[in-house]
Motif scaffolding. Sequence first.
Motif, PDB file in Angstrom:
ATOM      1  N   VAL A 131     -10.032   7.343  -3.647  1.00  0.00           N
ATOM      2  CA  VAL A 131      -9.283   6.365  -4.441  1.00  0.00           C
ATOM      3  C   VAL A 131      -7.808   6.546  -4.108  1.00  0.00           C
ATOM      4  N   ILE A 132      -7.168   5.454  -3.708  1.00  0.00           N
ATOM      5  CA  ILE A 132      -5.719   5.470  -3.486  1.00  0.00           C
ATOM      6  C   ILE A 132      -5.081   4.605  -4.568  1.00  0.00           C
ATOM      7  N   THR A 133      -4.080   5.185  -5.225  1.00  0.00           N
ATOM      8  CA  THR A 133      -3.352   4.446  -6.259  1.00  0.00           C
ATOM      9  C   THR A 133      -1.868   4.400  -5.905  1.00  0.00           C
ATOM     10  N   ASN A 134      -1.172   3.452  -6.499  1.00  0.00           N
ATOM     11  CA  ASN A 134       0.278   3.440  -6.362  1.00  0.00           C
ATOM     12  C   ASN A 134       0.880   4.426  -7.358  1.00  0.00           C
ATOM     13  N   LYS A 135       2.183   4.479  -7.439  1.00  0.00           N
ATOM     14  CA  LYS A 135       2.874   5.437  -8.316  1.00  0.00           C
ATOM     15  C   LYS A 135       2.495   5.228  -9.787  1.00  0.00           C
ATOM     16  N   LYS A 136       2.161   3.987 -10.180  1.00  0.00           N
ATOM     17  CA  LYS A 136       1.768   3.697 -11.561  1.00  0.00           C
ATOM     18  C   LYS A 136       0.275   3.944 -11.787  1.00  0.00           C
ATOM     19  N   GLN A 137      -0.399   4.554 -10.826  1.00  0.00           N
ATOM     20  CA  GLN A 137      -1.831   4.865 -10.835  1.00  0.00           C
ATOM     21  C   GLN A 137      -2.728   3.618 -10.805  1.00  0.00           C
ATOM     22  N   GLU A 138      -2.214   2.504 -10.328  1.00  0.00           N
ATOM     23  CA  GLU A 138      -3.045   1.309 -10.148  1.00  0.00           C
ATOM     24  C   GLU A 138      -3.762   1.415  -8.800  1.00  0.00           C
ATOM     25  N   ILE A 139      -5.048   1.187  -8.812  1.00  0.00           N
ATOM     26  CA  ILE A 139      -5.856   1.347  -7.602  1.00  0.00           C
ATOM     27  C   ILE A 139      -5.509   0.269  -6.583  1.00  0.00           C
ATOM     28  N   ILE A 140      -5.192   0.727  -5.355  1.00  0.00           N
ATOM     29  CA  ILE A 140      -4.936  -0.225  -4.273  1.00  0.00           C
ATOM     30  C   ILE A 140      -6.062  -0.230  -3.237  1.00  0.00           C
ATOM     31  N   TRP A 141      -6.880   0.849  -3.233  1.00  0.00           N
ATOM     32  CA  TRP A 141      -8.003   0.906  -2.283  1.00  0.00           C
ATOM     33  C   TRP A 141      -8.994   1.968  -2.722  1.00  0.00           C
ATOM     34  N   VAL A 142     -10.278   1.667  -2.529  1.00  0.00           N
ATOM     35  CA  VAL A 142     -11.361   2.646  -2.690  1.00  0.00           C
ATOM     36  C   VAL A 142     -12.287   2.497  -1.490  1.00  0.00           C
ATOM     37  N   ASN A 176      -9.855  15.798  -6.652  1.00  0.00           N
ATOM     38  CA  ASN A 176      -8.777  16.509  -5.973  1.00  0.00           C
ATOM     39  C   ASN A 176      -7.706  15.470  -5.700  1.00  0.00           C
ATOM     40  N   ILE A 177      -6.575  15.617  -6.366  1.00  0.00           N
ATOM     41  CA  ILE A 177      -5.518  14.617  -6.260  1.00  0.00           C
ATOM     42  C   ILE A 177      -4.338  15.189  -5.485  1.00  0.00           C
ATOM     43  N   PHE A 178      -3.826  14.355  -4.583  1.00  0.00           N
ATOM     44  CA  PHE A 178      -2.688  14.722  -3.755  1.00  0.00           C
ATOM     45  C   PHE A 178      -1.637  13.616  -3.845  1.00  0.00           C
ATOM     46  N   PRO A 179      -0.383  13.970  -4.127  1.00  0.00           N
ATOM     47  CA  PRO A 179       0.671  12.958  -4.061  1.00  0.00           C
ATOM     48  C   PRO A 179       0.939  12.616  -2.594  1.00  0.00           C
ATOM     49  N   LEU A 180       1.247  11.373  -2.337  1.00  0.00           N
ATOM     50  CA  LEU A 180       1.550  10.912  -0.988  1.00  0.00           C
ATOM     51  C   LEU A 180       3.028  10.527  -0.951  1.00  0.00           C
ATOM     52  N   TYR A 181       3.734  11.020   0.090  1.00  0.00           N
ATOM     53  CA  TYR A 181       5.182  10.935   0.119  1.00  0.00           C
ATOM     54  C   TYR A 181       5.729  10.049   1.232  1.00  0.00           C
ATOM     55  N   TYR A 182       6.795   9.378   0.917  1.00  0.00           N
ATOM     56  CA  TYR A 182       7.777   8.881   1.860  1.00  0.00           C
ATOM     57  C   TYR A 182       9.107   9.082   1.150  1.00  0.00           C
ATOM     58  N   LYS A 183       9.802  10.136   1.472  1.00  0.00           N
ATOM     59  CA  LYS A 183      10.998  10.617   0.764  1.00  0.00           C
ATOM     60  C   LYS A 183      10.631  11.105  -0.633  1.00  0.00           C
ATOM     61  N   ASN A 184      10.003  10.268  -1.451  1.00  0.00           N
ATOM     62  CA  ASN A 184       9.514  10.631  -2.780  1.00  0.00           C
ATOM     63  C   ASN A 184       8.043  10.233  -2.856  1.00  0.00           C
ATOM     64  N   THR A 185       7.392  10.606  -3.947  1.00  0.00           N
ATOM     65  CA  THR A 185       5.993  10.201  -4.133  1.00  0.00           C
ATOM     66  C   THR A 185       5.928   8.682  -4.277  1.00  0.00           C
ATOM     67  N   THR A 186       5.077   8.066  -3.447  1.00  0.00           N
ATOM     68  CA  THR A 186       4.887   6.615  -3.527  1.00  0.00           C
ATOM     69  C   THR A 186       3.480   6.258  -3.983  1.00  0.00           C
ATOM     70  N   HIS A 187       2.520   7.147  -3.703  1.00  0.00           N
ATOM     71  CA  HIS A 187       1.113   6.896  -4.004  1.00  0.00           C
ATOM     72  C   HIS A 187       0.423   8.222  -4.296  1.00  0.00           C
ATOM     73  N   PHE A 188      -0.827   8.102  -4.733  1.00  0.00           N
ATOM     74  CA  PHE A 188      -1.695   9.275  -4.920  1.00  0.00           C
ATOM     75  C   PHE A 188      -3.028   8.974  -4.250  1.00  0.00           C
ATOM     76  N   ILE A 189      -3.643  10.029  -3.740  1.00  0.00           N
ATOM     77  CA  ILE A 189      -5.010   9.905  -3.215  1.00  0.00           C
ATOM     78  C   ILE A 189      -5.882  10.894  -3.985  1.00  0.00           C
ATOM     79  N   ALA A 190      -7.050  10.401  -4.393  1.00  0.00           N
ATOM     80  CA  ALA A 190      -8.025  11.240  -5.091  1.00  0.00           C
ATOM     81  C   ALA A 190      -9.295  11.307  -4.259  1.00  0.00           C
TER      82      ALA A 190
END
Length: 187
Positions: free
Chosen positions: A92-103, A168-182
């Motif tokens: 599951v990939i979410t944006n910074k607001k935890q809205e799902i953008i892809w599964v 298992n959740i990992f923040p995804l970065y470009y300068k700052n956290t932009t997304h999360f992957i679970a």
Amino acid sequence: MKYNLANMMCLDFFLANKNEQDYAVLKQDLNPSKSIKLPIISFDLYINSFEEEVNNTTRKNDINRVKEFATKFQWTNNLDEIFKNQSFEAIVITNKKQEIIWVNDGFKKMTGFNRNYAFNKTPSFLQGIDTSKKTKAEIKRKLSENKPFKEVVLNYKKDKTPYKCEINIFPLYYKNTTHFIALERAI
């Protein structure tokens, strides 16, 4: 009697349906060559190998799709390290607001919900009445720290069946956290 692959597979199916007593009686009549061990498991070996190959291909395709997102969003994470030694069914990939953008497709197999239904929702839609409030608060706290973490949460499938989900959740970065992957799996 000569044993060819077709005979062995038919025999394999036939013997697999016998109980131990019937098998013992039949074994006396078979008189196989010394190179053939009974019960024959040729078809099982083929199916296990094929299933493993499909799973490996699916995993590679899922990881490649995540890498496409990484290119699009310019994530600087080492995705190979994230996936290294990780066992998962769903991604599951979410944006910074935890809205799902892809599964991935494994998400539907695990939860019963399809990709379109999950899109733009937060993963909390999988939680229900018996999901621990303490666990939900802990996940929220850990997300705010922008560090990788592991948690187990009680989720619910589309048919309302509860299941424990290791995430298992990992923040995804470009300068700052932009997304999360679970990376998720039912346990």
